[in-house]
Design a protein around this motif. Structure first.
Motif, PDB file in Angstrom:
ATOM      1  N   ALA A 151     -39.869 -13.385 -59.589  1.00 56.74           N
ATOM      2  CA  ALA A 151     -39.674 -13.183 -58.153  1.00 56.74           C
ATOM      3  C   ALA A 151     -38.702 -12.035 -57.890  1.00 56.74           C
ATOM      4  CB  ALA A 151     -39.171 -14.478 -57.509  1.00 56.74           C
ATOM      5  N   SER A 152     -37.757 -11.832 -58.795  1.00 63.25           N
ATOM      6  CA  SER A 152     -36.778 -10.751 -58.617  1.00 63.25           C
ATOM      7  C   SER A 152     -37.428  -9.377 -58.640  1.00 63.25           C
ATOM      8  CB  SER A 152     -35.693 -10.841 -59.687  1.00 63.25           C
ATOM      9  OG  SER A 152     -36.264 -10.752 -60.981  1.00 63.25           O
ATOM     10  N   GLU A 153     -38.634  -9.260 -59.232  1.00 59.99           N
ATOM     11  CA  GLU A 153     -39.333  -7.974 -59.255  1.00 59.99           C
ATOM     12  C   GLU A 153     -39.750  -7.531 -57.864  1.00 59.99           C
ATOM     13  OE1 GLU A 153     -42.341  -7.180 -62.378  1.00 59.99           O
ATOM     14  OE2 GLU A 153     -41.939  -9.237 -63.011  1.00 59.99           O
ATOM     15  N   LEU A 154     -39.859  -8.489 -56.934  1.00 61.03           N
ATOM     16  CA  LEU A 154     -40.337  -8.161 -55.592  1.00 61.03           C
ATOM     17  C   LEU A 154     -39.247  -7.508 -54.739  1.00 61.03           C
ATOM     18  CD1 LEU A 154     -42.238 -11.482 -54.791  1.00 61.03           C
ATOM     19  CD2 LEU A 154     -43.225  -9.335 -55.638  1.00 61.03           C
ATOM     20  N   ARG A 155     -38.006  -7.879 -54.955  1.00 58.67           N
ATOM     21  CA  ARG A 155     -36.935  -7.501 -54.028  1.00 58.67           C
ATOM     22  C   ARG A 155     -36.761  -6.004 -53.840  1.00 58.67           C
ATOM     23  NH1 ARG A 155     -31.497 -10.832 -54.223  1.00 58.67           N
ATOM     24  NH2 ARG A 155     -31.339  -9.755 -52.225  1.00 58.67           N
ATOM     25  N   PRO A 156     -36.869  -5.191 -54.876  1.00 61.22           N
ATOM     26  CA  PRO A 156     -36.717  -3.746 -54.626  1.00 61.22           C
ATOM     27  C   PRO A 156     -37.758  -3.183 -53.651  1.00 61.22           C
ATOM     28  CG  PRO A 156     -36.522  -4.219 -56.968  1.00 61.22           C
ATOM     29  CD  PRO A 156     -36.992  -5.473 -56.318  1.00 61.22           C
ATOM     30  N   TYR A 157     -38.851  -3.914 -53.455  1.00 61.79           N
ATOM     31  CA  TYR A 157     -39.903  -3.457 -52.541  1.00 61.79           C
ATOM     32  C   TYR A 157     -39.767  -4.075 -51.151  1.00 61.79           C
ATOM     33  CZ  TYR A 157     -42.006  -1.863 -56.876  1.00 61.79           C
ATOM     34  OH  TYR A 157     -42.233  -1.224 -58.079  1.00 61.79           O
ATOM     35  N   PHE A 158     -38.746  -4.916 -50.950  1.00 62.87           N
ATOM     36  CA  PHE A 158     -38.556  -5.599 -49.673  1.00 62.87           C
ATOM     37  C   PHE A 158     -37.226  -5.176 -49.050  1.00 62.87           C
ATOM     38  CE2 PHE A 158     -41.243  -9.494 -51.182  1.00 62.87           C
ATOM     39  CZ  PHE A 158     -42.413  -8.788 -50.916  1.00 62.87           C
ATOM     40  N   GLU A 159     -37.090  -3.889 -48.767  1.00 63.81           N
ATOM     41  CA  GLU A 159     -35.887  -3.404 -48.081  1.00 63.81           C
ATOM     42  C   GLU A 159     -35.985  -3.795 -46.605  1.00 63.81           C
ATOM     43  OE1 GLU A 159     -33.302  -1.327 -45.717  1.00 63.81           O
ATOM     44  OE2 GLU A 159     -35.372  -0.616 -45.757  1.00 63.81           O
ATOM     45  N   ALA A 160     -34.909  -4.380 -46.063  1.00 63.83           N
ATOM     46  CA  ALA A 160     -34.980  -5.075 -44.777  1.00 63.83           C
ATOM     47  C   ALA A 160     -35.479  -4.202 -43.634  1.00 63.83           C
ATOM     48  CB  ALA A 160     -33.604  -5.649 -44.441  1.00 63.83           C
TER      49      ALA A 160
END
Length: 671
Positions: A344-353
């Protein structure tokens, strides 16, 4: 400017003068607004002319406009930026506001006039007829037909409940802040990335903590970082703190409040002629009865519990030992990585607020409804973190303002929600002002705000509520926007979640915050493949909370609970959801939705609405998905209607039939 809450704002869209607002303005504004409404109501009730829709129902709608505006600002401040001083004001004014409402809904002369208008309803148009029905129902449910002694007792109960629910919220917020978990050793937080560590350091500074790191607690039982933290002892500390909230002797003990609130609600239901509080609540919802609610929840709970046990068996095989509730997320994430080859941590760089908000949430709304959002730096807001957007329709017409309050802070209650600061009902001639409030951990200055999958989903969900308000065309305030049955209000917001992973939308916003690279298709494919992973746990923890809510509000008048923990354990055992590794999403002492947030006997609403939502998603897929034609149809039949017609009638107009449950069962793996 004497009092910015009482003066008409000269700012664009009627935005309150937050820059001039002070704590000392609230009490006189609340006093004056209540006094003005009381005078107007007495004038309506004693009007010597025959009752008509205009001089009774419309006049009632106009009578509360100022008080609605003042309380909207007050309670938004209380929820989003509280202080001991405003907590004291809430403790003083919540019972007074309850007594004020009772003085209106129990006014015999007023009820007689409403009844007279209702008897002559044939001459009214559909919206006016439905509004009259809503007033008549509201007054009857508030005790307008009771004798003087029963009405007096009802007023006492309502005032005490207002005071108790206010205290519950204050205790919960204080204990949540008090129990935030402190760490000095970096190794204790092994597994967290730079972003999470930065957030924990910022939280320590914000709280003036002597510790290097502080892990703040979200409203639900589970913490999102439990899937990342490598040390079992660290996970256990965080889980134990979360579950302890409101359940220890001392100033923030919510156990006596939970017992008393449940008892008073049961007594009030009996006075009003109902078996229990759940029966009183559901009689005015689309569910209509607790039996129908329990039928749905019990139908789902056995399958959900079975799926959760199968998931648990897989996790324990992976771990090589039994797992505790604090370990579930950690091993579940390891299993996800093993089965689907992604974390799931792989997704975060693509989810900038910012990108999620502008190129995801706003983009989807533009594609569906043609609306546009323009940031307004010139308008004041209630906190420095809040961003203000002007919302315009496809033809340039003004729709209102959208305020976005993203970040967690110690003065903000947990969770995520939508408030309205100003109604857009055309009768009053104003513009809508709606607020989405979230609790995203705030990174250190200069660091990007990278969201988790669940936080992105919440962003889309809450904006669905905002759209329900902004796109409403209801004429009357009581029927505007989200003023619909509580078990229908989550429906439009849940539908809006579907656009998070819609290919055209995801492609538009999911870009790496450093490189700008779009999320690779291999990662998208793995994300989609893993969507049902962990659904047994997710459904079970939700259903456990929903059935716990029903248990508390199925108490009969006079029935007492001696021990909150024993009652909760028995309720979960009765439902077959007493798995220690899968605690309810909220336990009683921090169940803000039902003991402080207005969802009492109504937490079932999320799954009830999801039946409509899942069926609606099928409709969009069958009809071409993200198109203006589809959006306009949903807007015309559901969003713009607000509460101006029966909710399920609006759904049938949209779908062409009643909802079917099969899409929900497939979505949650419960076939």
């Amino acid at each position: 400017m004497v009092n910015p809450l009482l003066d008409d704002s000269d700012l664009d869209f009627g935005m309150p003068h937050f820059e001039a607002l002070r704590l000392e303005h609230f009490a006189p504004a609340l006093d004056e607004a209540m006094a003005r409404q009381s005078t107007a109501v007495e004038r309506i009730a004693t009007d010597p002319t025959p009752p008509t829709f205009e001089n009774t129902i419309e006049a009632l709608e106009q009578s509360g406009a100022l008080l609605d505006r003042v309380t909207a600002v007050f309670f938004n401040q209380l929820d989003s930026d509280a202080s001991p001083e405003i907590d004291r004001l809430d403790a003083e004014y919540s019972p007074r506001l309850a007594r004020h409402r009772d003085s209106i809904t129990q006014h015999p002369g007023l009820f007689e006039r409403i009844e007279a208008v209702w008897q002559a309803r044939a001459q009214l148009d559909e919206e006016a007829r439905f509004l009259t029905q809503r007033y008549r129902t509201e007054f009857m449910r508030a005790g307008a037909a009771l004798d003087d002694a029963a009405q007096q007792r009802l007023r006492e109960i309502n005032a005490e409940l207002a005071e108790l629910t206010s205290r519950f919220d204050a205790h919960l917020q204080a204990d949540t802040n008090h129990l935030a978990v402190e760490f000095d050793d970096h190794d204790e937080l092994a597994g967290l990335g730079p972003g999470e560590l930065s957030t924990a350091e910022a939280a320590a500074r914000e709280r003036n903590s002597a510790a290097r790191y502080v892990v703040a607690l979200p409203l639900p039982t589970g913490h999102p970082w439990l899937s990342l933290l490598e040390r079992p002892s660290t996970r256990e500390r965080i889980m134990s703190a979360s579950r302890a909230r409101g359940s220890r002797p001392g100033a923030n003990d919510n156990r006596p409040l939970v017992r008393r609130i449940a008892e008073l609600r049961a007594e009030r239901a009996g006075l009003l002629g109902f078996d229990d509080h759940a029966a009183w609540v559901t009689a005015d919802e689309t569910a209509e009865s607790p039996a129908r609610v329990r039928e749905l929840l019990q139908r789902l709970s056995a399958a959900a519990a079975r799926n959760a046990r199968m998931e648990q068996s897989s996790l324990e095989t992976l771990a090589g030992h039994d797992i505790a509730a604090s370990d579930w997320s950690w091993y579940d994430e390891q299993l996800r990585q093993a089965e689907f080859d992604f974390a799931a941590s792989e997704l975060r760089p693509y989810f900038e607020a910012d990108r999620v908000l502008h190129d995801g949430v706003f983009f989807a709304a533009n594609q569906l409804y043609g609306i546009t959002m323009h940031e307004r730096d010139d308008l004041p807001a209630h906190h420095a973190d809040v961003r203000v957007y002007e919302v315009r329709d496809h033809d340039g017409a003004r729709l209102g303002l959208f305020l976005y309050d993203a970040y967690a802070r110690p003065s903000k209650r947990g969770g995520a929600w939508m408030n309205e600061l100003r109604t857009g009902a055309s009768m009053l001639g104003g513009d809508a002002i709606v607020v989405n409030t979230h609790n995203i951990p705030k990174p250190a200055a200069g660091e990007p705000t990278l969201l988790t999958y669940d936080e992105v989903n919440t962003l889309f969900h809450e904006f669905g509520h905002a759209l329900h308000g902004l796109l409403s065309s209801a004429r009357y305030p009581k029927l505007w926007g989200t003023n619909v049955p509580r078990d229908f209000v989550e429906f439009p917001s849940q539908v809006n979640e579907m656009w998070m992973l819609w290919p055209d939308v995801l492609e538009n916003y999911a870009a790496h915050y450093e490189t700008g690279e779009r999320m690779p298709q291999r990662l998208v494919d793995k994300l989609l493949a893993a969507r049902k992973h962990g659904e047994g746990f997710a459904t079970s923890e939700y259903l456990a909370a929903a059935l716990l809510d029903q248990a508390w509000h199925s108490l009969k008048p006079g029935q007492r609970v001696d021990d909150v923990a024993v009652f909760e354990a028995a309720a979960l055992a009765d439902a077959g959801l007493d798995n220690p590794a899968v605690p309810p999403r909220y336990s009683s002492t921090y169940f803000q939705h039902v003991f402080g947030g207005g969802y009492d006997a109504g937490y079932y609403s999320y799954i009830w609405s999801e039946v409509l939502d899942a069926d609606t998603v099928e409709w969009f897929k069958e009809n071409g998905g993200l198109t203006r034609e589809n959006g306009d149809h949903f807007r015309r039949t559901v969003l713009s209607v607000g509460g101006s017609k029966p909710a399920l009638e609006a759904f049938r107009e949209f779908r062409g039939r009643d909802a079917e449950i099969e899409p929900l069962l497939r979505r949650r793996g419960l076939e």
